[in-house]
Design a protein around this motif. Structure first.
Motif, PDB file in Angstrom:
ATOM      1  N   ARG A 254       0.857  -1.200   0.000  1.00 43.49           N
ATOM      2  CA  ARG A 254       0.000   0.000   0.000  1.00 43.49           C
ATOM      3  C   ARG A 254       0.888   1.243   0.000  1.00 43.49           C
ATOM      4  NH1 ARG A 254      -5.410  -1.339   1.826  1.00 43.49           N
ATOM      5  NH2 ARG A 254      -5.529  -3.514   2.516  1.00 43.49           N
ATOM      6  N   TRP A 255       0.323   2.351  -0.477  1.00 42.46           N
ATOM      7  CA  TRP A 255       1.094   3.591  -0.564  1.00 42.46           C
ATOM      8  C   TRP A 255       1.535   4.093   0.806  1.00 42.46           C
ATOM      9  CZ3 TRP A 255       3.364   4.825  -4.749  1.00 42.46           C
ATOM     10  CH2 TRP A 255       2.802   4.552  -5.986  1.00 42.46           C
ATOM     11  N   SER A 256       0.778   3.765   1.855  1.00 47.40           N
ATOM     12  CA  SER A 256       1.166   4.204   3.198  1.00 47.40           C
ATOM     13  C   SER A 256       2.472   3.558   3.656  1.00 47.40           C
ATOM     14  CB  SER A 256       0.051   3.864   4.197  1.00 47.40           C
ATOM     15  OG  SER A 256      -0.230   2.473   4.202  1.00 47.40           O
ATOM     16  N   ARG A 257       2.898   2.495   2.964  1.00 52.69           N
ATOM     17  CA  ARG A 257       4.135   1.797   3.325  1.00 52.69           C
ATOM     18  C   ARG A 257       5.317   2.238   2.463  1.00 52.69           C
ATOM     19  NH1 ARG A 257       2.694   0.772   8.205  1.00 52.69           N
ATOM     20  NH2 ARG A 257       0.815  -0.522   8.356  1.00 52.69           N
ATOM     21  N   VAL A 258       5.103   3.234   1.621  1.00 51.98           N
ATOM     22  CA  VAL A 258       6.187   3.766   0.788  1.00 51.98           C
ATOM     23  C   VAL A 258       6.591   5.133   1.325  1.00 51.98           C
ATOM     24  CG1 VAL A 258       6.901   4.425  -1.531  1.00 51.98           C
ATOM     25  CG2 VAL A 258       5.298   2.524  -1.219  1.00 51.98           C
ATOM     26  N   ASP A 259       7.825   5.251   1.770  1.00 47.50           N
ATOM     27  CA  ASP A 259       8.343   6.508   2.302  1.00 47.50           C
ATOM     28  C   ASP A 259       9.267   7.124   1.257  1.00 47.50           C
ATOM     29  OD1 ASP A 259       9.639   8.570   3.648  1.00 47.50           O
ATOM     30  OD2 ASP A 259       9.723   7.473   5.550  1.00 47.50           O
ATOM     31  N   PHE A 260       8.745   8.125   0.536  1.00 43.78           N
ATOM     32  CA  PHE A 260       9.530   8.750  -0.530  1.00 43.78           C
ATOM     33  C   PHE A 260      10.683   9.578   0.013  1.00 43.78           C
ATOM     34  CE2 PHE A 260       5.460   8.081  -2.798  1.00 43.78           C
ATOM     35  CZ  PHE A 260       5.947   7.382  -3.896  1.00 43.78           C
ATOM     36  N   ASP A 261      10.471  10.211   1.172  1.00 47.75           N
ATOM     37  CA  ASP A 261      11.522  11.058   1.737  1.00 47.75           C
ATOM     38  C   ASP A 261      12.741  10.243   2.148  1.00 47.75           C
ATOM     39  OD1 ASP A 261       9.925  13.288   1.376  1.00 47.75           O
ATOM     40  OD2 ASP A 261       9.002  13.106   3.367  1.00 47.75           O
ATOM     41  N   GLU A 262      12.489   9.103   2.779  1.00 47.19           N
ATOM     42  CA  GLU A 262      13.593   8.251   3.230  1.00 47.19           C
ATOM     43  C   GLU A 262      14.041   7.271   2.148  1.00 47.19           C
ATOM     44  OE1 GLU A 262      15.245   8.453   6.027  1.00 47.19           O
ATOM     45  OE2 GLU A 262      14.013  10.075   6.838  1.00 47.19           O
ATOM     46  N   GLY A 263      13.201   7.082   1.123  1.00 45.68           N
ATOM     47  CA  GLY A 263      13.531   6.105   0.091  1.00 45.68           C
ATOM     48  C   GLY A 263      13.472   4.695   0.616  1.00 45.68           C
ATOM     49  N   ILE A 264      12.367   4.391   1.320  1.00 47.91           N
ATOM     50  CA  ILE A 264      12.218   3.081   1.960  1.00 47.91           C
ATOM     51  C   ILE A 264      10.819   2.549   1.696  1.00 47.91           C
ATOM     52  CG2 ILE A 264      11.996   1.921   4.211  1.00 47.91           C
ATOM     53  CD1 ILE A 264      14.259   3.668   5.222  1.00 47.91           C
ATOM     54  N   VAL A 265      10.712   1.262   1.518  1.00 47.06           N
ATOM     55  CA  VAL A 265       9.418   0.592   1.411  1.00 47.06           C
ATOM     56  C   VAL A 265       9.320  -0.434   2.536  1.00 47.06           C
ATOM     57  CG1 VAL A 265      10.294  -1.134  -0.223  1.00 47.06           C
ATOM     58  CG2 VAL A 265       7.848  -0.674  -0.097  1.00 47.06           C
ATOM     59  N   GLU A 266       8.192  -0.449   3.244  1.00 39.72           N
ATOM     60  CA  GLU A 266       7.954  -1.398   4.338  1.00 39.72           C
ATOM     61  C   GLU A 266       7.139  -2.576   3.823  1.00 39.72           C
ATOM     62  OE1 GLU A 266       6.062   0.271   7.717  1.00 39.72           O
ATOM     63  OE2 GLU A 266       7.804   1.419   8.357  1.00 39.72           O
ATOM     64  N   ILE A 267       7.620  -3.761   4.081  1.00 40.54           N
ATOM     65  CA  ILE A 267       6.916  -4.978   3.694  1.00 40.54           C
ATOM     66  C   ILE A 267       6.326  -5.595   4.960  1.00 40.54           C
ATOM     67  CG2 ILE A 267       7.090  -7.218   2.554  1.00 40.54           C
ATOM     68  CD1 ILE A 267       7.614  -4.801   0.750  1.00 40.54           C
ATOM     69  N   LEU A 315     -11.820   9.180 -13.124  1.00 42.28           N
ATOM     70  CA  LEU A 315     -12.898   8.205 -12.970  1.00 42.28           C
ATOM     71  C   LEU A 315     -13.834   8.547 -11.813  1.00 42.28           C
ATOM     72  CD1 LEU A 315     -10.809   4.925 -13.449  1.00 42.28           C
ATOM     73  CD2 LEU A 315     -12.441   5.885 -15.071  1.00 42.28           C
ATOM     74  N   GLY A 316     -13.463   9.532 -11.015  1.00 45.29           N
ATOM     75  CA  GLY A 316     -14.269   9.870  -9.851  1.00 45.29           C
ATOM     76  C   GLY A 316     -14.133   8.858  -8.728  1.00 45.29           C
ATOM     77  N   VAL A 317     -12.980   8.174  -8.684  1.00 43.66           N
ATOM     78  CA  VAL A 317     -12.720   7.151  -7.661  1.00 43.66           C
ATOM     79  C   VAL A 317     -11.897   7.763  -6.542  1.00 43.66           C
ATOM     80  CG1 VAL A 317     -11.648   4.917  -7.187  1.00 43.66           C
ATOM     81  CG2 VAL A 317     -12.820   5.304  -9.367  1.00 43.66           C
ATOM     82  N   GLN A 318     -12.277   7.470  -5.318  1.00 50.05           N
ATOM     83  CA  GLN A 318     -11.567   8.041  -4.167  1.00 50.05           C
ATOM     84  C   GLN A 318     -10.255   7.312  -3.938  1.00 50.05           C
ATOM     85  OE1 GLN A 318     -13.825   8.036  -0.547  1.00 50.05           O
ATOM     86  NE2 GLN A 318     -12.340   9.271   0.582  1.00 50.05           N
ATOM     87  N   TRP A 319      -9.189   8.066  -3.700  1.00 52.26           N
ATOM     88  CA  TRP A 319      -7.869   7.507  -3.408  1.00 52.26           C
ATOM     89  C   TRP A 319      -7.417   7.975  -2.042  1.00 52.26           C
ATOM     90  CZ3 TRP A 319      -3.273   9.630  -1.954  1.00 52.26           C
ATOM     91  CH2 TRP A 319      -2.143   8.803  -2.005  1.00 52.26           C
ATOM     92  N   ASN A 320      -6.722   7.106  -1.302  1.00 49.81           N
ATOM     93  CA  ASN A 320      -6.101   7.513  -0.043  1.00 49.81           C
ATOM     94  C   ASN A 320      -4.811   6.731   0.136  1.00 49.81           C
ATOM     95  OD1 ASN A 320      -6.714   4.938   1.358  1.00 49.81           O
ATOM     96  ND2 ASN A 320      -8.843   5.651   1.210  1.00 49.81           N
ATOM     97  N   ALA A 321      -4.110   7.030   1.219  1.00 48.62           N
ATOM     98  CA  ALA A 321      -2.787   6.442   1.428  1.00 48.62           C
ATOM     99  C   ALA A 321      -2.829   4.932   1.620  1.00 48.62           C
ATOM    100  CB  ALA A 321      -2.109   7.093   2.638  1.00 48.62           C
ATOM    101  N   ASP A 322      -3.991   4.390   1.993  1.00 47.83           N
ATOM    102  CA  ASP A 322      -4.104   2.940   2.171  1.00 47.83           C
ATOM    103  C   ASP A 322      -4.469   2.219   0.882  1.00 47.83           C
ATOM    104  OD1 ASP A 322      -3.389   2.693   4.833  1.00 47.83           O
ATOM    105  OD2 ASP A 322      -5.406   3.156   5.546  1.00 47.83           O
ATOM    106  N   SER A 323      -4.541   2.942  -0.225  1.00 46.72           N
ATOM    107  CA  SER A 323      -4.812   2.310  -1.518  1.00 46.72           C
ATOM    108  C   SER A 323      -3.626   1.425  -1.909  1.00 46.72           C
ATOM    109  CB  SER A 323      -5.042   3.372  -2.592  1.00 46.72           C
ATOM    110  OG  SER A 323      -6.183   4.151  -2.296  1.00 46.72           O
ATOM    111  N   TYR A 324      -3.930   0.400  -2.679  1.00 45.88           N
ATOM    112  CA  TYR A 324      -2.872  -0.504  -3.132  1.00 45.88           C
ATOM    113  C   TYR A 324      -2.004   0.179  -4.185  1.00 45.88           C
ATOM    114  CZ  TYR A 324      -5.110  -4.385  -0.689  1.00 45.88           C
ATOM    115  OH  TYR A 324      -5.624  -5.202   0.269  1.00 45.88           O
TER     116      TYR A 324
END
Length: 425
Positions: A254-267, A315-324
């Motif tokens: 999910r996007w909430s697990r991607v940290d762009f500032d630190e350049g890290i992805v949490e699995i 598309l009028g679809v809601q997006w948030n940080a927990d989106s895949y």
């Protein structure tokens, strides 16, 4: 003829009785806690003469000692019953349980299901494993036709063919052994049996892992083709290639697990499907890990995020940080992940069109072998892959590449050593 000891409770003391040309020793062992029926320990002594009677008396003394020391089996329920109880109480993930049930119903229950667990021996298990290695359906060895339908039918239309023995793979037999051992371990904990015969039974040796990653040239062709097909698909293939994450892990990201500032992805999670129903679960090793991203991968993920947000807005679809990060349904629904089986299928077809015989999991091998060849230490590589045991699994799987990295390290160290004059040179 029956003979019972004169002193004490006769049922407790046991009996010796003639059965043809032998003597049967029978000792009462209490009430079976599962069936509620009287339980007995029995043993047969050959012969009916005085020497046989003396031997039978010694056997009865031994069995009585087992009862007194509570070392006797307390139940004679079948292995099939124990399997059902184990499946009912064991904490097993749904996909793992599905695989276990397949092995149980196809192989274990038809052969060993009716055997009382207190009669199961290591010899029985080893014989069973040997038969499976010879032929997975444990045929008699005589020629016969494998019919694809019951009753009268046209074999030509159904393509019924003569049976050819095909042995079960060692890894599959080891899985069956693991299931049986788990059931019997539970039976020991429940005081149904005193020991687990699977602990001493020999199982097939584990085949050494043989990872077959694509070459750097093949990897370049694969990722180039992926981006040519679809920018989103290319980003997925690139991310798997550079991080070595598992198929289910990239689908659950999910996007909430991607940290762009630190350049890290949490699995943290993995995604799986069973009978068309998808579920999130823990990772394979039940551990969370943080993987550093290189600059190029971070840029690609930023661009992928921008594309997703623009698409959802249109598309009028809601997006948030927990989106895949990689949604399914053609990327139009951020609440539904890309199915793992669809990822494998699409990747396989893409590789086949390029004339490359590979699969999506081989990208994980590619990531690991490239890092090891570059001289990255084993513990770091193990951490990125999510292997446990401080690198033991990584070493076992990628031993050949570790040896190559070790050779490179030796050459580097040798080149940095000070030159020494020898022999007056």
């Amino acid at each position: 003829m029956a003979r019972t000891a004169a002193s004490g409770d006769s049922r407790k003391r046991g009996s010796i009785r003639a059965r043809g040309n032998s003597l049967q020793v029978r000792v009462y062992a209490g009430v079976d806690p599962v069936t509620g029926k009287p339980a007995y320990l029995t043993e047969t002594v050959r012969g009916t003469d005085k020497a046989a009677h003396r031997a039978a008396n010694k056997v009865m003394t031994k069995l009585q000692a087992q009862v007194d020391g509570q070392r006797s089996a307390s139940t004679s329920v079948s292995l099939s019953y124990a399997i059902d109880e184990w499946l009912r109480t064991a904490d097993i993930e749904s996909t793992t349980r599905h695989g276990y049930v397949g092995y149980i119903e196809r192989s274990i229950r038809p052969t060993l299901g009716d055997i009382p667990i207190n009669k199961l021996t290591a010899r029985m298990l080893e014989t069973f494993y040997g038969e499976l290695r010879r032929c997975r359906i444990r045929c008699s060895g005589r020629p016969f036709v494998e019919h694809n339908a019951e009753g009268e039918h046209d074999c030509g239309k159904l393509k019924c063919r003569p049976h050819k023995c095909k042995g079960m793979a060692p890894s599959s037999v080891r899985q069956i052994h693991s299931i049986i051992s788990g059931v019997l371990n539970a039976a020991v904990r429940w005081d149904w049996i005193t020991s687990n015969p699977a602990r001493i039974a020999q199982r097939p040796k584990q085949t050494p892992p043989q990872p077959d990653p694509p070459s750097p040239a093949e990897a370049a062709r694969l990722v180039e083709k992926a981006f040519a097909l679809d920018e989103d698909w290319g980003t997925l293939v690139w991310l798997v290639m550079t991080t070595g994450i598992r198929r289910g892990e990239v689908c659950a990201l999910r996007w909430s697990r991607v940290d762009f500032d630190e350049g890290i992805v949490e699995i943290r999670r993995s995604y799986t499907t069973l009978r068309g129903v998808g579920t999130e679960k823990d990772t394979k090793t039940h551990q969370m890990r943080r993987i550093a991203l290189d600059t190029e991968t971070t840029v690609l993920l930023r661009e992928h995020l921008a594309r997703c947000q623009q698409r959802y807005e249109a598309l009028g679809v809601q997006w948030n940080a927990d989106s895949y990060v990689f949604p399914g349904t053609r990327g139009n629904d951020p609440s539904v992940p890309y199915p793992p089986d669809a990822v494998s299928s699409r990747y396989k077809k893409m590789a086949k069109r390029l004339g490359i015989d590979t699969h999506i999991h081989a990208l994980r091998h590619y990531s690991a072998t490239e890092l090891l060849t570059a001289g990255i230490d084993l513990r770091t590589v193990a951490g990125r892959l999510g292997h446990g045991g401080g690198g033991a699994t990584t070493l076992r799987v990628y031993a050949a590449w570790v040896a190559a990295a070790d050779r490179k390290a030796a050459e580097i160290l040798g080149s940095r050593m000070p030159r020494v004059n020898r022999g007056g040179e």
